[in-house]
Write an enzyme that holds these catalytic residues in place. Structure first.
Site, PDB file in Angstrom:
ATOM      1  N   CYS A   2       0.784  -1.245   0.164  1.00  0.00           N
ATOM      2  CA  CYS A   2      -0.126   0.114   0.140  1.00  0.00           C
ATOM      3  C   CYS A   2       0.919   1.215  -0.109  1.00  0.00           C
ATOM      4  CB  CYS A   2      -0.874   0.103   1.349  1.00  0.00           C
ATOM      5  SG  CYS A   2      -1.901  -1.518   1.453  1.00  0.00           S
ATOM      6  N   ARG A  27       5.588   0.050  -5.716  1.00  0.00           N
ATOM      7  CA  ARG A  27       5.591  -1.022  -4.541  1.00  0.00           C
ATOM      8  C   ARG A  27       4.509  -2.168  -4.965  1.00  0.00           C
ATOM      9  NH1 ARG A  27       6.778   1.769   0.055  1.00  0.00           N
ATOM     10  NH2 ARG A  27       5.053   0.702   1.357  1.00  0.00           N
ATOM     11  N   TRP A  74      -2.932  -2.809  -1.600  1.00  0.00           N
ATOM     12  CA  TRP A  74      -2.531  -4.110  -2.046  1.00  0.00           C
ATOM     13  C   TRP A  74      -3.331  -5.061  -0.883  1.00  0.00           C
ATOM     14  CZ3 TRP A  74       0.450  -7.978   0.915  1.00  0.00           C
ATOM     15  CH2 TRP A  74       0.604  -9.196   0.196  1.00  0.00           C
ATOM     16  N   ASN A 100      -2.078   2.385   5.586  1.00  0.00           N
ATOM     17  CA  ASN A 100      -1.009   1.277   5.165  1.00  0.00           C
ATOM     18  C   ASN A 100      -0.813   0.389   6.522  1.00  0.00           C
ATOM     19  OD1 ASN A 100      -0.842   2.683   2.859  1.00  0.00           O
ATOM     20  ND2 ASN A 100       1.572   3.168   3.145  1.00  0.00           N
ATOM     21  N   GLY A 101      -0.660  -0.827   6.359  1.00  0.00           N
ATOM     22  CA  GLY A 101      -0.355  -1.674   7.436  1.00  0.00           C
ATOM     23  C   GLY A 101      -1.538  -2.275   7.739  1.00  0.00           C
ATOM     24  N   GLU A 481      23.112 -19.830   1.729  1.00  0.00           N
ATOM     25  CA  GLU A 481      23.150 -18.585   1.288  1.00  0.00           C
ATOM     26  C   GLU A 481      23.778 -17.457   1.723  1.00  0.00           C
ATOM     27  OE1 GLU A 481      21.236 -17.130  -0.827  1.00  0.00           O
ATOM     28  OE2 GLU A 481      20.851 -15.018  -0.160  1.00  0.00           O
ATOM     29  N   LYS A 485      26.312 -15.075  -0.256  1.00  0.00           N
ATOM     30  CA  LYS A 485      26.260 -13.431  -0.202  1.00  0.00           C
ATOM     31  C   LYS A 485      27.847 -13.202   0.014  1.00  0.00           C
ATOM     32  CE  LYS A 485      23.204 -12.839  -1.143  1.00  0.00           C
ATOM     33  NZ  LYS A 485      22.041 -13.463  -1.636  1.00  0.00           N
ATOM     34  N   GLU A 488      29.606 -13.368  -3.571  1.00  0.00           N
ATOM     35  CA  GLU A 488      29.053 -12.430  -4.357  1.00  0.00           C
ATOM     36  C   GLU A 488      29.585 -11.156  -4.351  1.00  0.00           C
ATOM     37  OE1 GLU A 488      24.624 -12.865  -5.740  1.00  0.00           O
ATOM     38  OE2 GLU A 488      24.649 -12.748  -3.895  1.00  0.00           O
ATOM     39  N   HIS A 504      32.697 -35.690   5.485  1.00  0.00           N
ATOM     40  CA  HIS A 504      32.967 -36.581   4.024  1.00  0.00           C
ATOM     41  C   HIS A 504      33.909 -35.703   2.998  1.00  0.00           C
ATOM     42  CE1 HIS A 504      29.988 -39.516   5.680  1.00  0.00           C
ATOM     43  NE2 HIS A 504      29.359 -38.188   6.114  1.00  0.00           N
ATOM     44  N   LYS A 603      21.630  -8.620 -12.262  1.00  0.00           N
ATOM     45  CA  LYS A 603      20.336  -8.753 -11.265  1.00  0.00           C
ATOM     46  C   LYS A 603      19.529  -9.647 -11.725  1.00  0.00           C
ATOM     47  CE  LYS A 603      18.046  -7.809  -7.625  1.00  0.00           C
ATOM     48  NZ  LYS A 603      18.486  -8.512  -6.285  1.00  0.00           N
TER      49      LYS A 603
HETATM   50  O1  M6R Z   1      15.227 -13.107  -9.991  1.00  0.00           O
HETATM   51  P1  M6R Z   1      15.584 -14.558  -9.271  1.00  0.00           P
HETATM   52  O2  M6R Z   1      15.182 -14.768  -8.003  1.00  0.00           O
HETATM   53  O3  M6R Z   1      15.005 -15.575 -10.142  1.00  0.00           O
HETATM   54  O4  M6R Z   1      17.180 -14.524  -9.402  1.00  0.00           O
HETATM   55  C1  M6R Z   1      17.848 -15.899  -8.995  1.00  0.00           C
HETATM   56  C2  M6R Z   1      19.318 -15.582  -8.975  1.00  0.00           C
HETATM   57  O5  M6R Z   1      19.900 -15.163 -10.085  1.00  0.00           O
HETATM   58  C3  M6R Z   1      19.725 -14.623  -7.768  1.00  0.00           C
HETATM   59  O6  M6R Z   1      19.021 -15.055  -6.522  1.00  0.00           O
HETATM   60  C4  M6R Z   1      21.060 -14.655  -7.542  1.00  0.00           C
HETATM   61  O7  M6R Z   1      21.622 -15.901  -6.963  1.00  0.00           O
HETATM   62  C5  M6R Z   1      21.337 -13.275  -6.615  1.00  0.00           C
HETATM   63  N1  M6R Z   1      22.295 -12.658  -7.296  1.00  0.00           N
HETATM   64  C6  M6R Z   1      21.651 -13.779  -5.072  1.00  0.00           C
HETATM   65  O8  M6R Z   1      22.114 -12.760  -4.313  1.00  0.00           O
END
Ligand code: M6R
Length: 608
Positions: A2, A27, A74, A100-101, A481, A485, A488, A504, A603
């Protein structure tokens, strides 16, 4: 999600409100509306649909006036529809209110108001606030606004106008953000800085439980006790340059800090946190169809794949539902046994990832049922699947996904609960989880406030060339994950493993030079995790432990501890990833890396 815009000044309000709605559109919303004071009445126009369809239907003559409010909605309480769109009218139309909320005690308030003879015309929690305001109003807008703060529970931001005050807007903030934009002989109210661009010179950020009375040439701010405050406005010029980053040094940091609010809105929108009831009527699959499924395949890439892993484990642990996570690029047409008794859930922030799109096409070709957990409903994948669970995490700019990840986990947790409800309902467990989820946004806020712990670790490890991340059970994907991070954005080689896999092979890497990050918060897996940590210590490894507040034993074992509040083990992965995001961020910063746009990465990956 919202959005709120309000205007009072010398110009016509309608074009400003329409422009504000457009600026808030990013949004995501399913309905929109405006109200404008004209000739002693509040003229409201609203409906479901996009602003491009709605605005041409709003006649500038009928809506001529210089004070009004606008909103993008929304749907949470009630489907997208004309009656449920905002503004909501209070009393006999003397009040128009946008919100909102979530008002958490809306049902109790609604019953009370109905008993007093109030007739409701929508299913929204917002209408409760509109009627409360109308009933409390005796000419003093501050007193009426205080009544909202006194009676309403939850997080809400409100902009409201009353028929008897032609040029006055009142803004009330609890939990959800709300800003007042100051212009030349005009002032605005907005839930998002973006909606103020080009109109306001300075901006006032309302504090918790504050009330603003906004007129064309004055803004007064009060606290919940009605005491006048003297807040300082900041120049828009400085903020505008930094608009996207909201005052943070990087988008990634801003997006991490958005997680409490995004999680709150997603969870409270889909789950009645007071009663533990799900709101998923917009999704396909009846109880009978859920029971008829033989398997759920969750497909995604990168961070989304880690979310799939959590989702699959959760479906198995919580709902006894056979489920697996598959990297979308490994889900090839013709090579996977499929049929109408298989549900394929595509998880993607962008909704455009080619590998995930192809996996959905493979699912469709195999006659499987399909669902998308997406941040962009109007996307390639959104158009392919039968139904979309829209995460509404908001625009994510940082290439390293953060708020989209925790939103994915939250969405998959809700889907898991949906499966539980159909296959093995357990009211007690729902209540327990609803309690944990209600506390989650605050827990995430607490974890985010501990950036100094991550900075201390980053100081120590930023010269490392390899790191290991270990987690067990539902936290195995958290370890992967965290490692993703780190690699990356800091370019340190980092590998995540389910901790049981250590012996292993990966344990061969352990040495003084290889920091090991281990997740040891979750009840059933904590002790085994600590046993793995001892094995690392015995080989001179440096240990960074994610542990619960007050866990002294964990503290004694580790070189560094990243603390998080204790929570339900099924919810812990949504919280435990936060210190790992911070650690990656602080390490990359120390190494002088380009945090928001790391080398070689895009991205959205729209090629195979
Ligand atoms: O847009 P998506 O969620 O489908 O993207 C998938 C991956 O390319 C994305 O999560 C990628 O691993 C990111 N850079 C992770 O931080």
């Amino acid at each position: 999600m919202c959005g709120i815009i309000g205007y009072t000044g010398r110009s016509q309000a309608l074009p400003v409100l329409i422009q504000g709605i457009r600026l808030l559109s990013y949004r995501g919303y399913d309905s929109a509306g405006v109200s404008v004071w004209r000739d002693g009445e509040l003229r409201v126009r609203k409906d479901k649909g996009r602003i491009e369809e709605l605005a041409p239907r709003w006649d500038p003559e009928e809506l001529a006036g210089t004070t009004g409010v606008g909103h993008t909605r929304w749907a949470t309480h009630g489907a997208p529809s004309q009656p449920n769109a905002h503004p909501q009218a209070g009393g006999a139309g003397e009040v128009a209110l946008v919100h909102n909320g979530i008002v958490e005690n809306d049902l109790a308030l609604r019953e009370e108001l109905e008993a007093e003879g109030v007739r409701f015309s929508s299913e929204t929690d917002t209408e409760v606030l509109a009627h409360l305001y109308a009933r409390a109003f005796r000419g003093d807008p501050v007193a009426a606004a205080r009544e909202l703060l006194r009676r309403g529970r939850g997080a809400f931001a409100v902009a409201v106008q009353h028929r008897s005050l032609p040029d006055t807007l009142v803004a009330v903030r609890r939990g959800s953000p709300l800003l007042v934009g100051l212009g030349v002989r005009e002032n605005l109210v907005a839930s998002d800085l973006r909606a103020l661009v080009g109109r306001a010179d300075r901006v006032l950020v309302l504090g918790e439980d504050e009330i603003a009375v906004v007129r064309p040439e004055s803004v007064e701010v009060y606290d919940a006790a009605g005491r006048a405050l003297e807040p300082t406005a900041r120049p828009m010029a400085g903020i505008e340059q930094d608009l996207g980053k909201g005052g943070h040094a990087h988008y990634m940091l801003k997006e991490m800090h958005e997680q409490p609010e995004r999680l709150y809105e997603l969870l409270a929108g889909r789950l009645d946190l007071a009663r533990g009831r799900l709101r998923l009527d917009d999704l396909p699959l009846s109880d009978r169809e859920w029971r008829g499924l033989s398997r759920v395949d969750l497909v995604g890439c990168g961070t989304a794949y880690h979310a799939c892993w959590y989702g699959a484990r959760f479906l198995e642990v919580a709902a006894g539902m056979p489920a697996r996570a598959v990297m979308a690029h490994e889900y090839e047409r013709g090579s996977v046994p499929l049929g109408p008794d298989v549900l394929v859930v595509a998880v993607s922030q962008s909704g455009e990832t080619m590998d995930t799109k192809l996996a959905v096409e493979a699912a469709r070709a195999g006659q499987a049922r399909t669902l998308g957990v997406l941040n962009q409903r109007e996307s390639v994948i959104g158009r392919l699947v039968e139904g979309v669970f829209d995460m509404h995490a908001g625009l994510e700019v940082g290439v390293a996904s953060t708020k989209a990840y925790t939103s994915m986990l939250a969405a998959l947790l809700i889907l898991g609960l949906r499966a539980c409800g159909a296959r093995q309902p357990d009211a007690g467990r729902m209540t327990e989880l609803a309690d944990a989820l209600r506390a989650l946004p605050d827990h995430v806020r607490t974890a985010l406030a501990r950036g100094a712990e991550a900075q201390a670790v980053a100081r120590d490890i930023h010269r490392a060339s390899t790191m290991l991340y270990l987690g067990r059970g539902l936290d195995a994907p958290t370890a992967l994950e965290g490692a993703l991070k780190m690699k990356e954005i800091s370019y340190i080689h980092a590998e995540g493993y389910p901790a049981g896999e250590m012996k292993h092979g990966p344990i061969a890497l352990v040495s003084k030079e290889v920091p090991v990050v281990a997740l040891a918060t979750q009840g059933p897996w904590r002790d085994r995790m600590l046993a793995n940590v001892r094995e690392v210590r015995a080989r001179d490894g440096e240990v960074i432990l994610v542990a619960n507040d007050g866990d002294a034993e964990a503290g004694r074992l580790a070189d560094f501890v990243l603390r998080v509040p204790a929570t339900h083990p099924w919810v812990a992965p949504l919280l435990n990833v936060v210190p790992l995001q911070l650690l990656a961020y602080e390490t990359a910063k120390r190494r002088g890396c380009d945090i928001d746009q790391p080398r070689n990465l895009a991205k959205t990956v729209t090629v195979q």
